[in-house]
Design an enzyme around this catalytic site. Sequence first.
Site, PDB file in Angstrom:
ATOM      1  N   ASP A  46       0.867  -1.187   0.000  1.00 47.05           N
ATOM      2  CA  ASP A  46       0.000   0.000   0.000  1.00 47.05           C
ATOM      3  C   ASP A  46       0.902   1.235   0.000  1.00 47.05           C
ATOM      4  OD1 ASP A  46       0.066   0.839   3.172  1.00 47.05           O
ATOM      5  OD2 ASP A  46      -0.067  -1.343   2.955  1.00 47.05           O
ATOM      6  N   ASP A 140      -9.542   3.263   6.030  1.00 52.15           N
ATOM      7  CA  ASP A 140      -8.360   3.179   6.894  1.00 52.15           C
ATOM      8  C   ASP A 140      -8.753   3.769   8.247  1.00 52.15           C
ATOM      9  OD1 ASP A 140      -5.986   3.354   8.214  1.00 52.15           O
ATOM     10  OD2 ASP A 140      -4.894   4.368   6.603  1.00 52.15           O
ATOM     11  N   GLU A 142      -7.575   4.095  11.840  1.00 56.13           N
ATOM     12  CA  GLU A 142      -6.472   3.902  12.774  1.00 56.13           C
ATOM     13  C   GLU A 142      -6.144   5.166  13.567  1.00 56.13           C
ATOM     14  OE1 GLU A 142      -2.519   3.679  11.040  1.00 56.13           O
ATOM     15  OE2 GLU A 142      -3.393   3.945   9.035  1.00 56.13           O
TER      16      GLU A 142
END
Length: 689
Positions: A46, A140, A142
Amino acid sequence: MKHAAKWMRSFIFVVLLISVLLTSHSAALASGVMPPATSANLKGIDVSHWQGTIDWKQVKNSGIAFVYAKASQGTTYTDPMFSTNVQGARAAGLPIGAYHYASPSAPYSPDDAKAEAQYFVNVMTNGGMGDFGEIMPVLDLEQPTSTGTLTSDEIASWARVFTDTVKSLTHRHVMVYTGAWFVQQYNDFGGKLSDLPLWIARYGVTQPPAVGGWTEWTAWQYDQDTVPGISGNVDLDYGPTSIDALRGNLTYTVVFKDADGTVLSTKQIGYGSAANPPENPERTGYTLTGWDIDFSNVTSDLVVTAQYKINHYKVVFMDSNGTVLDTQTVAYGSSANAPQTPSKDGYTFLQWDQAFNKITSDLTVKAVYEPKVYTIIFKDYNGSILSDSKVKYNMPITAPAQPSRTGYTFTGWNQKFTNATSDLTITALYKINQYQVIFKNDDGGVLSSQKVNYGAKPLSVKAPVRTGYTFVGWFKSSKDTVPYNLQTPIKSAVVLSARYAKNTAVPGGVKATSAGYSKVKVTWGPVSGAQGYQIFRATTKTGTYSYLATSTSSYTNSGLVTNRAYYYKVRAYRVVNGTKVYSSYSTIVSGTPVLAAPTGLKASRASSTSIKLTWTKGTEASGYELFRATSYKGVYTKVATLTSGSTISNTNTKLSKGKLYYFKIRAYRTVNGKKIYSGYSNSVYLKTY
């Protein structure tokens, strides 16, 4: 994934790790672990603008099978390298997907999640990924909330609103990327996101911990390292074993059914696509008119059912002369109604020519009357019926087409016939054909000429003889490679010619030599064109020779009596048109199997009164006998018997000092309790000192 807030993530991770170690109860250990990666799992990376300009061709050639690129963050940030990464990866043939770096904030608002989802979709659309990627979009998740505090339930709800919004806008499943530390920080999200595909981040382990209610991962970010084509380190990921498991396409089930509920086909159709119907079903007595619902733009599961209308058929009742008595229109499966029974002078109405109680097609029904008729049967020679007709009284009888019989000629019928006055059975007559079969020599001379009935076999003809040649058979053509089989029934005229082959040359250079105490090896020189050689043996030169074997080069005859002479002769052969063409026999040679004499006998002084003898081991010896003399032409006396064939030395002791001694040795082998001996070795001599 590399982001500006990575330092914050690392700091929190360390704090959490220390806390876990102090309590000795890791959430990962408490809930178990997910499966490990194997060699079958795809490898991916990624990337974002942190990786700069990437040589995607090198990346693909290094074994990378998929890539995720950062697209957006929050509702205002677009990764400056997103569009470039999309174009480069696709040009290199790498499947690519996009991820959005979530920025939830307190207080919780579902509208914030929807706004970030909409912004993510817009960035993909405007960044060259209007199809939303070859692999599914990713959230995503996080980063802790930037302002205030969100509970685990609120984080889970925020993620759910985001993924549902992206799913509704793209018609693709959405995968959640998160770290094990983040899931544990928010109490496993209460297990409320475990139905979504998971991309877990966990380094330094062989199996990521099972957190958040997930028991398996779809992707796993397991390390950072260098990859050819990328400057500096990049995140490394495992994917599923098939790229199809990453695509995330939403599909719907479209079931096509017949009118009776039978499933005709079941198809999985992508959102907004048209389903292809199966081949038009058939329903006896009905016509398909279409399907009950539209399936050109599938947006949900569908059950589509075939529609029919019943068929109607025309039924015409007709007299024997063609006069129409009645016409009716009848629905499939229904019965027509018979009209009034017709009449005809000189005849009695018998019945209608076919049933009409269950109509399945257009139908013409004729009246059948019963005149007086006769059965006229024409039969072939074997009793098979050539024609079977009903002929009215005094009407002409018509014969069928002239029959044929293989190997015979039709000559007529067994009785005369004109007009029908009674039942008749008439049988065909034939005469058998004959064919000329001629046997010729190779010079064209006729050896035999025969007339043979069809299906019979010609009389055998004595095979001609030609000196120096072998007769190989009768042939129909000079091009034939297989002789004509005289057992073949004759079906036409045949001319057969004799064919000869020059005898194979006699093998030369035949030799028979001992190959051991019970073996003789027979060798010979090759004969041009020969395909094999036959070896024969006798126990006397003029005795009876028996066939031993066929070989292509040489032959070793085993199981023989030692020291007995055997006689051999050889003949060569080659195969011509399926026949073995032999040579004459070779000259007769003899060979005697013998036990080989020891070789390499040497003598050396062992002491002033002893001499050591050594020799080369005999492969067939059971033992050895050692002989000694005191002069070159003196009498040799046996001084030792050695009972092991493996012995290769012996020391002769008690000799006189300063005297010259001569030695020789022979081998023996015990066969059936009896010793057989080899010849003597060379003699050696040595003087004691």
